[in-house]
Design an enzyme around this catalytic site. Structure first.
Site, PDB file in Angstrom:
ATOM      1  CD  GLU A 607      -2.887   1.196   0.118  1.00 34.21           C
ATOM      2  OE1 GLU A 607      -2.835   2.129  -0.702  1.00 34.21           O
ATOM      3  OE2 GLU A 607      -3.694   0.258   0.035  1.00 34.21           O
ATOM      4  CB  ALA A 612       3.100   7.813   2.504  1.00 35.46           C
ATOM      5  CE  LYS A 683       5.798   7.628  -4.686  1.00 36.21           C
ATOM      6  NZ  LYS A 683       5.761   8.900  -3.937  1.00 36.21           N
TER       7      LYS A 683
END
Length: 816
Positions: A607, A612, A683
């Site tokens: 996750e 974050a 990401k």
């Protein structure tokens, strides 16, 4: 009348014997009491070893004899006052001299027969019972010593003789009818055949001796005094959370003792069961504890499982072939040949097709059994109707035991599901029609994990123990461990999750503690006791420990560490990581890791790879799982870059803001990872893949805002120097945005199969314009969210929020 039996640890030395004498004094106040004792702790092993050494002409048997003699003489001298020692010392020395003669005979003859072995092994009980009898006489003259061999009569089957109860019961009742002493001390384990030959009742036979006396004398109860508080729900040496069982039936006790509960010798139960005499197992060192009460009554407690036990060192032998189908007598022939070889069959299961029969025996009998079976079926084997027997060693039998299990559905499924979740492979299964016992054969290396997993499931109020192996204890890692320490009690009380830190590692050292590392001292332990860090050694230790619910936590940005995930997942070790490299690596590797995770039931959670502590990936997974389709993604995914461009202005130079971002822990140790855009590219790639689209990082357009010279620097000092050198470039970027009434944001986006990351000018009417500090924002445009996208916004960088995101994934694993 009471019968008390004291085990070897209870009479290990003079100090313990004094405890025993005190217990006897309290127990034998108002009624006749029979005391049966074992040999001093470890003495039977010493006798056995001395006999074996003597038989092979190893003169070190004399050293063992000296040890045995000293052990008993020292105890006697400490227990008796000097004035009362003379006669007892003479008797002890007489027994030792007799023992020495027997051992010398073995040495001279170079042989040790079973008959001689029985006589030699019996000296442990003869010596201990005599010494304890003398110690009791110091406080109670109304006591007597009696040799059990005069009363218990057996056949001549040495090693584990069969008792002739008709003659034995008459001899016992006749003796005690004339015996007016309040306390009678007898040696356990030993007996004598009807023709006067010394025999023994099997290792652990002192319990059996006590039961024989209790049954013959119609005792009120039989007390077995040992070094634990009764029979336990599992072996407390393997399962630290094991609990003493308050009450259990004879049948439950018999099953547990058969499956390795060494606190009670299995044959003990039969004599007292027939008379309905209860057995109480008590702790010599905690006499006030209630112990375990065994009787003909079953417990009314809701848990139908009384205990989980096991037998080590098992071999599984399978006989199979089409020549067995429909052929009567195959089973008879198999068990007949094993009986002739005196091989004890512990476990049996047979397929309904009659194609195979599977049996479990002790490892030590495997070679004899294999040869005997193959010889018995050699004709069928030669005709290829039956295969040569298949032999599998180094196995273990685990068993759930409980009288009320038959009245509860789903216990087998629950047992096997628990083992399956921990990657414990079941080789064979057996369950009797009484449903009092469910047995499974597993690999011996998995026994600790299996017992702990089952005990956790059936006895610990659904508390789940998570065992963490943490690699990377820098800024985020330290906060993560401190969060565990802070929340440990809360998690256990409210979520039934017990988190243990088993290993910590940085780039230099690693430290392991199988019992759990002190969360307040981990840093000092790593520095002072840590060994050299080595990835392969780390993997090997995790594999060797083989703990249930093991989780590898990667809090690094290391590519080499990310390559370890596959090894852990193959071992059914879950992986939690904030390291984006694995999920942003080649698509084939990303898919492979997810497939291994599913195949080996090892959760793979990441996750914190994006946002974050924000629930971005989890939300995305739920969208996809519910049938929605992601068509477009727009996002600011770098908290560090957002912090930098939010604080870069006329007063703060670009160099100074980047420095400050590093100080606050918003950037990676190498800030180029953030400023080059590679981190953001990873990401958005992960989000694209989680959306169900195939893409590799090379397909993402990355327009860097950094000058080429900055990108080519080889260390941080040179990089920061280059930021100062090119300050005019960064000021121009800022002034251009200011002139257009816009703000600089580093944006990632995906649409129509294409993805890009880069610096953009964001106008005032855009959702990204007011994104402050280190916040992240993600917009998901889907089939369901068309005009108004699904928006997730919040702090997307910082050690605390990253650590909390990792912690959340660990807790999530605890709920899987």
């Amino acid at each position: 009348m009471k019968t008390l039996k004291f085990g070897g640890t209870s009479v290990a030395n003079a100090e313990n014997i004094k405890r025993v004498v005190d217990i006897i004094k309290n127990q034998a106040k108002d009624e006749k009491t029979v005391i049966v004792v074992s040999a001093f702790s470890k003495v039977t092993d010493l006798l056995s070893l001395a006999a074996k050494k003597a038989a092979v002409a190893d003169e070190s048997y004399k050293d063992l004899l000296e040890t045995i003699e000293a052990k008993h003489l020292d105890a006697l001298k400490e227990l008796l006052p000097v004035g009362a020692q003379s006669s007892p010392l003479s008797e002890v020395k007489r027994l030792i001299n007799h023992l020495e003669t027997l051992l010398d005979g073995c040495f001279l003859l170079r042989e040790l027969t079973q008959r001689t072995s029985d006589t030699i092994l019996g000296f442990g009980e003869l010596l201990s019972s005599f010494i304890i009898s003398e110690a009791i006489k110091q406080d109670n003259k109304n006591s007597i010593y009696k040799d059990s061999r005069d009363l218990i009569k057996t056949n001549n089957q040495h090693g584990k003789a069969i008792v002739n109860f008709e003659k034995t019961n008459k001899l016992i009742t006749d003796f005690f009818a004339e015996n007016n002493y309040q306390i009678t001390v007898l040696p356990g384990f030993i007996a004598r055949s009807e023709d006067g030959i010394n025999t023994t009742l099997g290792r652990g036979g002192s319990d059996y001796s006590a039961a024989i006396f209790a049954a013959a004398l119609d005792a009120d109860q039989l007390e077995i005094w040992t070094d634990v508080n009764g029979m336990f729900t599992a072996n407390p040496k393997i399962v630290k959370q094991a609990q003493a069982i308050e009450t259990l039936s004879y049948q439950e006790a018999m099953e547990l003792s058969h499956f390795g509960a060494k606190v009670l010798y299995p044959p003990t139960i039969q004599p007292v069961l027939q008379k309905g005499i209860p057995i109480i197992i008590k702790n010599t060192f905690e006499p006030e504890n209630n112990g375990s009460f065994i009787s003909d009554k079953t417990s009314s407690k809701p848990n139908p499982v009384k205990g989980i036990s096991h037998i080590d060192h098992i071999t599984l032998i399978t006989l199979e072939g089409s020549g067995m189908i429909g052929v009567s007598g195959s089973s008879k022939r198999l068990f007949e040949v094993l009986s002739q070889e005196k091989v004890n069959v512990i476990f049996i299961t047979q397929a309904s097709s009659e194609h195979s029969i599977c049996i479990g025996i002790l490892n030590e009998d495997s070679e004899i059994a294999e040869k005997a079976i193959n010889d018995a079926f050699q004709i069928e084997i030669a005709q290829h109707k039956i295969e040569p027997c298949i032999v599998e060693k180094d196995l273990c039998i685990i068993a759930l035991v409980g009288e009320n299990m038959k009245n509860h559905q789903g216990l087998s499924g629950r047992m096997f599901s628990t083992l399956g979740k921990n990657n414990v492979n079941i080789r064979a299964i057996a369950q009797g029609a009484s449903e009092r016992n469910i047995s499974a054969v597993i690999k011996e290396k998995d026994v600790k994990k299996a017992l702990n997993s089952l005990h956790e499931n059936f006895f610990e109020e659904d508390t789940k123990q998570l065992n963490l192996f943490v690699m990377g204890v820098g800024n985020v890692g330290k906060i993560f461990i401190s969060q565990i320490a802070q929340q440990k009690k809360y998690l256990k009380e409210n979520f039934k999750i017990n988190v243990r830190l088993i290993a910590v590692s940085n780039s230099r050292k690693m430290y392991f503690d199988e019992d759990g590392i002190d969360l307040k001292k981990w840093n000092d332990l790593l520095d002072e006791k840590g060994e050299k860090a080595d990835h392969q050694d780390f993997i090997l230790k995790v594999k060797t420990y083989n703990l249930r619910n093991s989780i590898f936590v990667d809090i690094t940005a290391s590519e080499s560490v990310s390559k370890l995930y596959e090894s852990f997942l193959y071992q059914s070790v879950g992986v939690v990581t904030c390291n984006k490299i694995a999920c942003a690596s080649e698509y084939s590797n990303y898919i492979n890791l997810k497939n291994i995770s599913r195949q080996y039931n090892a959760p793979f959670l990441y996750e914190t790879n994006v946002g974050a502590g924000l629930p971005i990936i989890d939300t995305l997974k739920n969208l996809v799982a519910s049938g929605d389709k992601v068509n477009k993604i727009q996002a600011v995914l770098s908290g560090s870059l957002n912090f930098i461009f939010n604080n870069f202005n006329e007063k703060n130079s670009f160099h100074d803001v980047v420095k400050e971002a590093g100080v606050q822990g918003f950037t990676e140790p190498d800030p180029k990872i953030d400023l080059s855009g590679i981190d953001v590219a990873r990401k958005i790639l992960i989000l694209i893949r989680e959306s169900g689209h195939k893409m590799d990082i090379e397909e993402i357009s990355n327009e860097s805002f950094l000058p080429e010279a900055c990108l080519k620097t080889e260390d941080n000092d040179n990089f920061f120097a280059s930021l100062i050198e090119h300050s005019a470039h960064f000021e121009a970027l800022y002034n251009n945005a200011l002139s257009k009434d816009s703000r600089l944001k580093y944006v990632a986006q995906y649409e129509n199969g294409k993805a890009s990351v880069g610096l953009q000018l964001i106008p005032k009417d855009h959702p990204f314009y007011n994104l402050e500090g280190k916040d992240n924002i993600v917009l998901f445009f889907t089939d369901r969210y068309v005009d108004q996208p699904l928006l997730i916004k919040g702090a997307g960088a910082g050690a605390s929020v990253t650590a909390s995101g990792i912690f959340a994934d660990v807790i999530r694993m605890g709920n899987i």
